[in-house]
Design a protein around this motif. Structure first.
Motif: not given
Length: 344
Positions: A162-187
């Protein structure tokens, strides 16, 4: 009359001898050279058996883990029995695997739980039987349901992405899509939460424009990204649970001609993933060390089997940010280093 009685006694004795001979032949056949286990003096580990249960037997991460566990078991002179769920999320398959391993007399079990809560009863039964249980990669919930956990600090890994993505966006306002894993898994949960924290957002932040579960599967991730881009065509950042999900997401992004618009982060650190960072498919990935998890896990069970010493608590096996686009204030390694150390 006596003659008949004697004949019957002789007949019964002959039948018994024949049965013993048949049983002996059967046991001999079951112990053929193809199935024979090495003698104690040949292995150096006596009859020590160790079980390894991964989420699946096809995901490259778990393949690497299994390969290194086997290499360490061979070096220690012990037997490794490797089993797996049929798919990511197959809790019932892992429960059956635990029961199978306990019945085979293993000294310890290394497991990457498909369900951090659904597997607890089976783990408790194994520990009650005197089996040491160590979670690899994925913590149970609660964590003390196992004797120890050898894993990446997945919240920290998510924060690094997350910190890298935020820094790489620079001054852009984030508009984030999240490709998550499996519901309920701790990882899955820890990485998701860590990423949001690294971005400086909350779960309800409007900057998070869409989420889809992918089970960490490349094909599912591609479909999920296609759907997300239809809803959010101006997205500029993507979180991915792992590198297969990142590769699937990129395929959809490329097909939509948006690769220059969207920054992609990931977690895994496979050799393929590092190569994708070098190619620009992924902007950065957080490298894990599954080989270390597996090797240290096998060593711990061997030690327990030999002198009763048990590991305990959470053991962080480390993480490194890999990118050819370093950002100010963030420690990272380039892809040349990544290629030399991928999944070490």
């Amino acid at each position: 009359m006596k003659t008949d009685f004697l004949a019957k006694r002789i007949g019964r004795a002959t039948l018994a001898l024949a049965s013993v001979a048949a049983l002996s032949l059967s046991l001999s056949a079951c112990s053929s050279s193809a199935d024979k286990k090495p003698a104690a003096e040949e292995t150096g580990g006596g009859d020590i058996k160790i079980g390894l249960i991964t989420k699946t037997d096809t995901n490259p991460f778990f393949v690497k883990m299994r390969e290194n566990a086997q290499e360490q078991a061979d070096a220690e002179g012990v037997e490794l029995i490797a089993l797996a769920g049929k798919f990511d999320g197959d809790n019932d398959g892992q429960v059956a695997a635990i029961e199978n391993l306990v019945s085979q007399g293993v000294k310890g079990i290394l497991i990457t739980p498909n369900s951090s809560t659904g597997i607890l009863e089976a783990i408790a039964s194994a520990r009650d039987a005197g089996v040491l249980v160590i979670a690899l990669d994925t913590a149970t919930d609660p964590e003390d349901a196992v004797d120890a956990t050898f894993a990446t600090d997945n919240r920290k890994a998510g924060e690094m992405q997350g910190a890298w993505v935020k820094a790489a966006l620079g001054d852009q306002v984030p508009k984030v899509l999240m490709l998550d894993g499996t519901p309920g898994g701790t990882v899955d949960t820890f990485r998701h939460e860590g990423f949001i924290k690294g971005m400086g957002l909350t779960e309800d932040s409007p900057e998070i424009a869409g989420k889809e579960h992918t089970n960490g599967d490349q094909t599912k991730a591609q479909t999920a990204m296609e759907n997300l881009l239809q809803r959010v065509p101006d997205a500029n950042a993507v979180y991915t649970i792992n590198e297969p999900a990142a590769a699937g997401g990129f395929t959809a992004i490329q097909a939509a001609a948006k690769e220059s618009q969207i920054v992609i982060g990931s977690i895994d650190g496979s050799c393929t993933g590092v190569e994708n960072v070098a190619k620009g498919v992924i902007g950065a990935t957080v490298m894990q060390f599954p080989a270390k998890m597996a090797v240290d896990g096998v060593k711990a069970i061997v030690k327990y089997a030999k002198d009763g010493t048990k590991p305990s608590g959470f053991v962080d096996t480390g993480a490194e940010l890999i990118t050819d686009k370093p950002q100010p204030g963030l420690d990272s390694k380039d892809t040349a280093w990544g290629k030399e150390n991928c999944w070490g």
